[in-house]
Scaffold this motif. Sequence first.
Motif, PDB file in Angstrom:
ATOM      1  N   ILE A 162       0.821  -1.205   0.000  1.00  0.00           N
ATOM      2  CA  ILE A 162       0.000   0.000   0.000  1.00  0.00           C
ATOM      3  C   ILE A 162       0.860   1.263   0.000  1.00  0.00           C
ATOM      4  O   ILE A 162       0.436   2.327  -0.442  1.00  0.00           O
ATOM      5  N   ASP A 163       2.095   1.156   0.450  1.00  0.00           N
ATOM      6  CA  ASP A 163       2.998   2.312   0.511  1.00  0.00           C
ATOM      7  C   ASP A 163       3.994   2.347  -0.650  1.00  0.00           C
ATOM      8  O   ASP A 163       4.955   3.111  -0.625  1.00  0.00           O
ATOM      9  N   THR A 164       3.762   1.526  -1.677  1.00  0.00           N
ATOM     10  CA  THR A 164       4.633   1.537  -2.853  1.00  0.00           C
ATOM     11  C   THR A 164       4.080   2.484  -3.914  1.00  0.00           C
ATOM     12  O   THR A 164       2.895   2.835  -3.911  1.00  0.00           O
ATOM     13  N   TYR A 165       4.952   2.901  -4.817  1.00  0.00           N
ATOM     14  CA  TYR A 165       4.555   3.758  -5.932  1.00  0.00           C
ATOM     15  C   TYR A 165       4.228   2.886  -7.150  1.00  0.00           C
ATOM     16  O   TYR A 165       4.726   1.763  -7.274  1.00  0.00           O
ATOM     17  N   PRO A 166       3.384   3.377  -8.062  1.00  0.00           N
ATOM     18  CA  PRO A 166       2.992   2.561  -9.219  1.00  0.00           C
ATOM     19  C   PRO A 166       4.170   2.009 -10.018  1.00  0.00           C
ATOM     20  O   PRO A 166       4.119   0.873 -10.499  1.00  0.00           O
ATOM     21  N   PHE A 167       5.257   2.792 -10.166  1.00  0.00           N
ATOM     22  CA  PHE A 167       6.379   2.323 -10.984  1.00  0.00           C
ATOM     23  C   PHE A 167       7.159   1.193 -10.300  1.00  0.00           C
ATOM     24  O   PHE A 167       7.983   0.541 -10.933  1.00  0.00           O
ATOM     25  N   GLN A 168       6.893   0.947  -9.025  1.00  0.00           N
ATOM     26  CA  GLN A 168       7.549  -0.136  -8.310  1.00  0.00           C
ATOM     27  C   GLN A 168       6.806  -1.465  -8.459  1.00  0.00           C
ATOM     28  O   GLN A 168       7.273  -2.490  -7.957  1.00  0.00           O
ATOM     29  N   LEU A 169       5.661  -1.444  -9.131  1.00  0.00           N
ATOM     30  CA  LEU A 169       4.855  -2.648  -9.314  1.00  0.00           C
ATOM     31  C   LEU A 169       4.992  -3.166 -10.740  1.00  0.00           C
ATOM     32  O   LEU A 169       5.256  -2.399 -11.675  1.00  0.00           O
ATOM     33  N   SER A 170       4.793  -4.457 -10.932  1.00  0.00           N
ATOM     34  CA  SER A 170       4.780  -5.042 -12.275  1.00  0.00           C
ATOM     35  C   SER A 170       3.506  -4.637 -13.001  1.00  0.00           C
ATOM     36  O   SER A 170       2.578  -4.074 -12.404  1.00  0.00           O
ATOM     37  N   GLY A 171       3.439  -4.947 -14.299  1.00  0.00           N
ATOM     38  CA  GLY A 171       2.258  -4.586 -15.077  1.00  0.00           C
ATOM     39  C   GLY A 171       0.979  -5.186 -14.528  1.00  0.00           C
ATOM     40  O   GLY A 171      -0.052  -4.511 -14.411  1.00  0.00           O
ATOM     41  N   GLY A 172       1.027  -6.484 -14.178  1.00  0.00           N
ATOM     42  CA  GLY A 172      -0.155  -7.142 -13.636  1.00  0.00           C
ATOM     43  C   GLY A 172      -0.561  -6.584 -12.288  1.00  0.00           C
ATOM     44  O   GLY A 172      -1.755  -6.399 -12.003  1.00  0.00           O
ATOM     45  N   MET A 173       0.428  -6.271 -11.418  1.00  0.00           N
ATOM     46  CA  MET A 173       0.135  -5.700 -10.100  1.00  0.00           C
ATOM     47  C   MET A 173      -0.427  -4.287 -10.224  1.00  0.00           C
ATOM     48  O   MET A 173      -1.322  -3.888  -9.468  1.00  0.00           O
ATOM     49  N   ARG A 174       0.100  -3.512 -11.198  1.00  0.00           N
ATOM     50  CA  ARG A 174      -0.448  -2.163 -11.425  1.00  0.00           C
ATOM     51  C   ARG A 174      -1.902  -2.239 -11.854  1.00  0.00           C
ATOM     52  O   ARG A 174      -2.729  -1.438 -11.418  1.00  0.00           O
ATOM     53  N   GLN A 175      -2.205  -3.203 -12.723  1.00  0.00           N
ATOM     54  CA  GLN A 175      -3.583  -3.333 -13.166  1.00  0.00           C
ATOM     55  C   GLN A 175      -4.495  -3.726 -12.012  1.00  0.00           C
ATOM     56  O   GLN A 175      -5.626  -3.238 -11.895  1.00  0.00           O
ATOM     57  N   ARG A 176      -4.010  -4.592 -11.125  1.00  0.00           N
ATOM     58  CA  ARG A 176      -4.795  -4.963  -9.944  1.00  0.00           C
ATOM     59  C   ARG A 176      -4.980  -3.766  -9.017  1.00  0.00           C
ATOM     60  O   ARG A 176      -6.051  -3.585  -8.438  1.00  0.00           O
ATOM     61  N   ALA A 177      -3.931  -2.938  -8.881  1.00  0.00           N
ATOM     62  CA  ALA A 177      -4.053  -1.737  -8.057  1.00  0.00           C
ATOM     63  C   ALA A 177      -5.069  -0.768  -8.655  1.00  0.00           C
ATOM     64  O   ALA A 177      -5.849  -0.133  -7.931  1.00  0.00           O
ATOM     65  N   MET A 178      -5.084  -0.674 -10.005  1.00  0.00           N
ATOM     66  CA  MET A 178      -6.067   0.176 -10.673  1.00  0.00           C
ATOM     67  C   MET A 178      -7.483  -0.336 -10.432  1.00  0.00           C
ATOM     68  O   MET A 178      -8.416   0.440 -10.196  1.00  0.00           O
ATOM     69  N   ILE A 179      -7.669  -1.653 -10.462  1.00  0.00           N
ATOM     70  CA  ILE A 179      -8.987  -2.244 -10.188  1.00  0.00           C
ATOM     71  C   ILE A 179      -9.384  -1.967  -8.744  1.00  0.00           C
ATOM     72  O   ILE A 179     -10.550  -1.638  -8.458  1.00  0.00           O
ATOM     73  N   ALA A 180      -8.438  -2.091  -7.812  1.00  0.00           N
ATOM     74  CA  ALA A 180      -8.728  -1.801  -6.404  1.00  0.00           C
ATOM     75  C   ALA A 180      -9.161  -0.353  -6.237  1.00  0.00           C
ATOM     76  O   ALA A 180     -10.105  -0.052  -5.489  1.00  0.00           O
ATOM     77  N   LEU A 181      -8.491   0.570  -6.926  1.00  0.00           N
ATOM     78  CA  LEU A 181      -8.856   1.980  -6.870  1.00  0.00           C
ATOM     79  C   LEU A 181     -10.256   2.204  -7.433  1.00  0.00           C
ATOM     80  O   LEU A 181     -11.077   2.921  -6.846  1.00  0.00           O
ATOM     81  N   SER A 182     -10.551   1.556  -8.558  1.00  0.00           N
ATOM     82  CA  SER A 182     -11.852   1.744  -9.215  1.00  0.00           C
ATOM     83  C   SER A 182     -12.998   1.191  -8.372  1.00  0.00           C
ATOM     84  O   SER A 182     -14.090   1.766  -8.342  1.00  0.00           O
ATOM     85  N   LEU A 183     -12.760   0.077  -7.688  1.00  0.00           N
ATOM     86  CA  LEU A 183     -13.828  -0.590  -6.949  1.00  0.00           C
ATOM     87  C   LEU A 183     -13.844  -0.249  -5.465  1.00  0.00           C
ATOM     88  O   LEU A 183     -14.638  -0.811  -4.717  1.00  0.00           O
ATOM     89  N   SER A 184     -13.000   0.673  -5.036  1.00  0.00           N
ATOM     90  CA  SER A 184     -12.898   0.988  -3.613  1.00  0.00           C
ATOM     91  C   SER A 184     -14.183   1.557  -3.033  1.00  0.00           C
ATOM     92  O   SER A 184     -14.424   1.444  -1.828  1.00  0.00           O
ATOM     93  N   CYS A 185     -15.015   2.169  -3.874  1.00  0.00           N
ATOM     94  CA  CYS A 185     -16.275   2.748  -3.398  1.00  0.00           C
ATOM     95  C   CYS A 185     -17.486   1.924  -3.828  1.00  0.00           C
ATOM     96  O   CYS A 185     -18.624   2.404  -3.772  1.00  0.00           O
ATOM     97  N   HIS A 186     -17.250   0.691  -4.309  1.00  0.00           N
ATOM     98  CA  HIS A 186     -18.310  -0.242  -4.705  1.00  0.00           C
ATOM     99  C   HIS A 186     -19.279   0.386  -5.723  1.00  0.00           C
ATOM    100  O   HIS A 186     -20.465   0.539  -5.452  1.00  0.00           O
ATOM    101  N   PRO A 187     -18.776   0.759  -6.910  1.00  0.00           N
ATOM    102  CA  PRO A 187     -19.645   1.374  -7.921  1.00  0.00           C
ATOM    103  C   PRO A 187     -20.647   0.376  -8.485  1.00  0.00           C
ATOM    104  O   PRO A 187     -20.464  -0.837  -8.389  1.00  0.00           O
TER     105      PRO A 187
END
Length: 338
Positions: A162-187
């Motif tokens: 949670i305290d890492t920057y996007p460039f420190q993650l792999s492509g698949g992990m970045r995409q998962r982080a993007m999904i977590a961001l998108s779904l954090s408010c249960h749209p």
Amino acid sequence: MENQTPLLEIKGLKTYFFLDEGIVKAVEGADITVPRKSTVGIVGESGCGKTVTAYSILQLIERPGRIESGQILWRRAPENGPEEVIDLATLKPNSRAMRQIRGGEIAMIFQEPLTSLSPVHTVGDQITEAIRLHRPVSAAEAREQAIQMLHRVGIPKPEQRIDTYPFQLSGGMRQRAMIALSLSCHPKLLIADEPTTALDVTTQAQILELMLELQNDFDMSILLITHNLGVVAETCDRVAVMYLGEVVEQADTASLFNEPKHPYTQALMRSIPILGQRNRGRLDPIKGMVPDPYNRPKGCAFHPRCTQRIAGLCDQKSPLLQTLPGSDRAVRCWLYGE
């Protein structure tokens, strides 16, 4: 009794870009329906207006572009009170009402997470900011929810990541982080703009499986923009085929793949390689290219590349999107017109 009205209805959407060289009609009268708790795919060649349609829903069109006309009807169900119908096309991009819907009720997974996520903020800061913007929680509670969401999307050791920057993650992990961001408010609606394009096949399958799993958990609908017809066949309930800013065919997935109606859809299906096919000849590509949006052809937009065009009609008059008798599928083609 479950509500049968669609969650989102796009009617006659026109989004234009006013440039010095001329007017780019990126979306020219698109009609798309997204039912509740379903997955709708939007397919078509590059430059057909798929992403601009998605950006129009969230009022993310930047100048010199703007929504010229049409409706984007969003049905929201407040906790207390009757269902509301809001025309998103009439809201100002920076209005309080639009900011409340954007990210809270409708979220989006952008095509490239490395450029969509802020490079100077940690993944956790970006997720907690979204949570606190739409929910009355403290910073500590938002951080805990962000850790839970990162764990939910399959990121290992979320307390550390949670305290890492996007460039420190792999492509698949970045995409998962993007999904977590998108779904954090249960749209209630998730717009996924080619969410697996830059990923390897194994990671693509994992991301798509994750999205469908979270869809069931959150009772949300998904609007999936992709070039991959295999992904559409595997994940979508309905499909909208776009060409030069118009929806030329819309049907349930099984009907579209088994019996495509529009000549453009038929050409897309013929271009798919078939596994195990004995005849290893060349693929059957669609001849020609998508016309220049500055200079749209007269009549049907697809007629210059169509092998079934009717001389004197297809090159003169533009057909309307019409529902075929006895079905829930719609086609924009003179072959099925009066």
